[in-house]
Scaffold this motif. Sequence first.
Motif, short mmCIF file in Angstrom:
data_model
loop_
_atom_site.label_atom_id
_atom_site.label_comp_id
_atom_site.label_asym_id
_atom_site.label_seq_id
_atom_site.Cartn_x
_atom_site.Cartn_y
_atom_site.Cartn_z
N LEU A 64 21.30 66.23 66.16
CA LEU A 64 21.79 66.62 67.47
C LEU A 64 21.10 67.93 67.84
N ARG A 65 20.59 67.98 69.06
CA ARG A 65 19.76 69.13 69.47
C ARG A 65 20.49 69.99 70.48
N CYS A 66 20.27 71.29 70.37
CA CYS A 66 20.85 72.25 71.31
C CYS A 66 19.77 73.21 71.79
N ASP A 67 19.66 73.33 73.10
CA ASP A 67 18.74 74.28 73.72
C ASP A 67 19.59 75.34 74.44
N PRO A 68 19.66 76.55 73.89
CA PRO A 68 20.57 77.55 74.46
C PRO A 68 20.06 78.13 75.77
N ILE A 69 20.89 78.90 76.40
CA ILE A 69 20.48 79.60 77.61
C ILE A 69 19.37 80.59 77.25
N SER A 70 18.34 80.62 78.08
CA SER A 70 17.20 81.48 77.81
C SER A 70 17.61 82.93 77.60
N GLY A 71 17.14 83.51 76.51
CA GLY A 71 17.45 84.90 76.23
C GLY A 71 18.69 85.11 75.38
N HIS A 72 19.48 84.06 75.19
CA HIS A 72 20.67 84.20 74.35
C HIS A 72 20.27 84.13 72.88
N THR A 73 20.66 85.17 72.13
CA THR A 73 20.29 85.21 70.72
C THR A 73 21.34 84.57 69.82
N ALA A 74 22.58 84.56 70.27
CA ALA A 74 23.65 83.97 69.46
C ALA A 74 23.83 82.51 69.83
N LEU A 75 23.97 81.66 68.81
CA LEU A 75 24.15 80.23 69.03
C LEU A 75 25.23 79.72 68.10
N TYR A 76 26.09 78.89 68.64
CA TYR A 76 27.23 78.38 67.88
C TYR A 76 27.25 76.86 67.93
N TRP A 77 27.78 76.26 66.86
CA TRP A 77 28.13 74.84 66.87
C TRP A 77 29.63 74.72 66.63
N TYR A 78 30.25 73.88 67.46
CA TYR A 78 31.66 73.55 67.31
C TYR A 78 31.79 72.02 67.31
N ARG A 79 32.89 71.53 66.75
CA ARG A 79 33.16 70.10 66.77
C ARG A 79 34.54 69.88 67.39
N GLN A 80 34.60 68.93 68.31
CA GLN A 80 35.86 68.62 68.98
C GLN A 80 36.21 67.16 68.77
N SER A 81 37.28 66.93 68.02
CA SER A 81 37.78 65.57 67.82
C SER A 81 38.68 65.21 68.99
N LEU A 82 38.89 63.92 69.19
CA LEU A 82 39.67 63.44 70.32
C LEU A 82 41.07 64.05 70.33
N GLY A 83 41.40 64.66 71.46
CA GLY A 83 42.74 65.23 71.60
C GLY A 83 42.96 66.54 70.90
N GLN A 84 41.88 67.15 70.43
CA GLN A 84 41.99 68.41 69.69
C GLN A 84 41.14 69.49 70.36
N GLY A 85 41.39 70.72 69.96
CA GLY A 85 40.54 71.81 70.40
C GLY A 85 39.28 71.88 69.56
N PRO A 86 38.25 72.53 70.07
CA PRO A 86 37.02 72.67 69.29
C PRO A 86 37.26 73.45 68.00
N GLU A 87 36.52 73.08 66.96
CA GLU A 87 36.60 73.77 65.67
C GLU A 87 35.22 74.33 65.33
N PHE A 88 35.21 75.57 64.89
CA PHE A 88 33.97 76.26 64.56
C PHE A 88 33.25 75.59 63.41
N LEU A 89 31.93 75.42 63.57
CA LEU A 89 31.10 74.89 62.49
C LEU A 89 30.15 75.96 61.95
N SER A 90 29.33 76.54 62.86
CA SER A 90 28.35 77.51 62.39
C SER A 90 27.91 78.45 63.50
N TYR A 91 27.30 79.55 63.07
CA TYR A 91 26.85 80.60 63.98
C TYR A 91 25.48 81.08 63.54
N PHE A 92 24.58 81.23 64.51
CA PHE A 92 23.25 81.79 64.28
C PHE A 92 23.08 83.05 65.13
N GLN A 93 22.53 84.08 64.51
CA GLN A 93 22.04 85.22 65.26
C GLN A 93 20.56 85.27 64.95
#
Lengths: 114, 113
Positions: free
Chosen positions: A21-50
């Motif tokens: 799964l690919r993510c292209d962040p907003i230009s110039g943003h140095t921080a990038l996060y992945w979250y996972r959202q299961s059906l009917g739930q809130g997003p859950e943190f997976l990982s963070y890149f600086q």
Amino acid sequence: GAGVSQTPSNKVTEKGKYVELRCDPISGHTALYWYRQSLGQGPEFLSYFQGTGAADDSGLPNDRFFAVRPEGSVSTLKIQRTERGDSAVYLCASSPQGAGNTIYFGEGSWLTVV
Amino acid sequence: QQQVKQSPQSLIVQKGGISIINCAYENTAFDYFPWYQQFPGKGPALLIAIRPDVSEKKEGRFTISFNKSAKQFSLHIMDSQPGDSATYFCAATRTGGYQKVTFGTGTKLQVIP
């Protein structure tokens, strides 16, 4: 577009297959996060890149999941030997450098494992 | 362990009415409490946020009330409109680093004409 871009928007795969799964962040943003959202739930943190390194990948559920960001911009979430329980929306978000800044989410990649 | 509890799970409000969503947290290290709004097929978007040094924050029709001693906070949507129909997530995080946000389970709001 100016927002966080995620591809594919939808992915159906068979149990046991490998997906990226690919993510292209907003230009110039140095921080990038992945979250996972299961059906009917809130997003859950997976990982963070600086920048290029995974500063925090404590949310990855197990060693079948791996996230990379080799050049400090685009990131790929890799899932090996997919299981039906991996079915969820995988959200990517980015933010400018600095604490307390708003994070901007993409529309997500909806993964279905059959 | 669910660190941010949210209620109700769903809410139906008449146009012009007040929508109220409640949340409670456990981790006293949290010091930033955002609310996110999510429309179907879209990612969550920051709506309003509060820090625990204030008891209330208002932005337009949206107000957060915060009770630090009770570890509770709530979102009030005044004069609710059909365009407000969405899923709302309360959340909590620690500042001074990065946004490792803990989300509640969400409230699906439907505003009927």
